[in-house]
Write a protein that holds these residues in place. Sequence first.
Motif, PDB file in Angstrom:
ATOM      1  N   ALA A  31       0.837  -1.208   0.000  1.00 40.97           N
ATOM      2  CA  ALA A  31       0.000   0.000   0.000  1.00 40.97           C
ATOM      3  C   ALA A  31       0.866   1.250   0.000  1.00 40.97           C
ATOM      4  O   ALA A  31       0.557   2.232  -0.673  1.00 40.97           O
ATOM      5  CB  ALA A  31      -0.927  -0.005   1.208  1.00 40.97           C
ATOM      6  N   SER A  32       1.973   1.216   0.738  1.00 41.59           N
ATOM      7  CA  SER A  32       2.880   2.361   0.776  1.00 41.59           C
ATOM      8  C   SER A  32       3.483   2.625  -0.598  1.00 41.59           C
ATOM      9  O   SER A  32       3.560   3.773  -1.046  1.00 41.59           O
ATOM     10  CB  SER A  32       3.979   2.102   1.807  1.00 41.59           C
ATOM     11  N   VAL A  33       3.896   1.575  -1.276  1.00 47.51           N
ATOM     12  CA  VAL A  33       4.481   1.733  -2.612  1.00 47.51           C
ATOM     13  C   VAL A  33       3.451   2.290  -3.584  1.00 47.51           C
ATOM     14  O   VAL A  33       3.731   3.226  -4.337  1.00 47.51           O
ATOM     15  CB  VAL A  33       5.040   0.380  -3.119  1.00 47.51           C
ATOM     16  N   VAL A  34       2.247   1.750  -3.564  1.00 45.41           N
ATOM     17  CA  VAL A  34       1.202   2.210  -4.480  1.00 45.41           C
ATOM     18  C   VAL A  34       0.871   3.674  -4.221  1.00 45.41           C
ATOM     19  O   VAL A  34       0.742   4.472  -5.152  1.00 45.41           O
ATOM     20  CB  VAL A  34      -0.055   1.324  -4.351  1.00 45.41           C
ATOM     21  N   HIS A  35       0.769   4.074  -2.961  1.00 47.66           N
ATOM     22  CA  HIS A  35       0.426   5.464  -2.651  1.00 47.66           C
ATOM     23  C   HIS A  35       1.571   6.404  -2.973  1.00 47.66           C
ATOM     24  O   HIS A  35       1.345   7.569  -3.265  1.00 47.66           O
ATOM     25  CB  HIS A  35      -0.002   5.587  -1.187  1.00 47.66           C
ATOM     26  N   ASN A  36       2.813   5.939  -2.914  1.00 52.70           N
ATOM     27  CA  ASN A  36       3.932   6.788  -3.314  1.00 52.70           C
ATOM     28  C   ASN A  36       4.009   6.944  -4.824  1.00 52.70           C
ATOM     29  O   ASN A  36       4.466   7.975  -5.316  1.00 52.70           O
ATOM     30  CB  ASN A  36       5.253   6.226  -2.781  1.00 52.70           C
ATOM     31  N   ILE A  37       3.552   5.960  -5.576  1.00 53.62           N
ATOM     32  CA  ILE A  37       3.599   6.044  -7.038  1.00 53.62           C
ATOM     33  C   ILE A  37       2.405   6.843  -7.568  1.00 53.62           C
ATOM     34  O   ILE A  37       2.560   7.767  -8.358  1.00 53.62           O
ATOM     35  CB  ILE A  37       3.610   4.629  -7.660  1.00 53.62           C
ATOM     36  N   PHE A  38       1.201   6.508  -7.136  1.00 54.23           N
ATOM     37  CA  PHE A  38       0.001   7.113  -7.707  1.00 54.23           C
ATOM     38  C   PHE A  38      -0.434   8.394  -7.014  1.00 54.23           C
ATOM     39  O   PHE A  38      -1.101   9.210  -7.613  1.00 54.23           O
ATOM     40  CB  PHE A  38      -1.150   6.104  -7.707  1.00 54.23           C
ATOM     41  N   PRO A  40      -2.845   9.316  -4.637  1.00 52.23           N
ATOM     42  CA  PRO A  40      -4.279   9.592  -4.812  1.00 52.23           C
ATOM     43  C   PRO A  40      -4.713  10.815  -3.999  1.00 52.23           C
ATOM     44  O   PRO A  40      -4.153  11.129  -2.951  1.00 52.23           O
ATOM     45  CB  PRO A  40      -4.953   8.324  -4.289  1.00 52.23           C
ATOM     46  N   ASP A  41      -5.713  11.513  -4.503  1.00 46.81           N
ATOM     47  CA  ASP A  41      -6.265  12.680  -3.816  1.00 46.81           C
ATOM     48  C   ASP A  41      -7.313  12.191  -2.830  1.00 46.81           C
ATOM     49  O   ASP A  41      -8.399  11.770  -3.217  1.00 46.81           O
ATOM     50  CB  ASP A  41      -6.885  13.633  -4.837  1.00 46.81           C
TER      51      ASP A  41
END
Length: 61
Positions: A31-38, A40-41
Amino acid sequence: MNGKFGGKPATGTPSMAWSTVVVVVSLLSGASVVHNIFKPDLTLPLMDGSNEAKMQQPSKE
């Protein structure tokens, strides 16, 4: 058969605990990796004053 290898029979409890820890850490890091890449607002939209005033007044039904 038990005497061939010796030792205690495995109970499985430590393995289950470590598996749970590994799964939780894996989910959090993913989840940390996905949130650092994308990025989200996650902000909530503001409510305008007219809707807020209507929600506070009781309906006349």
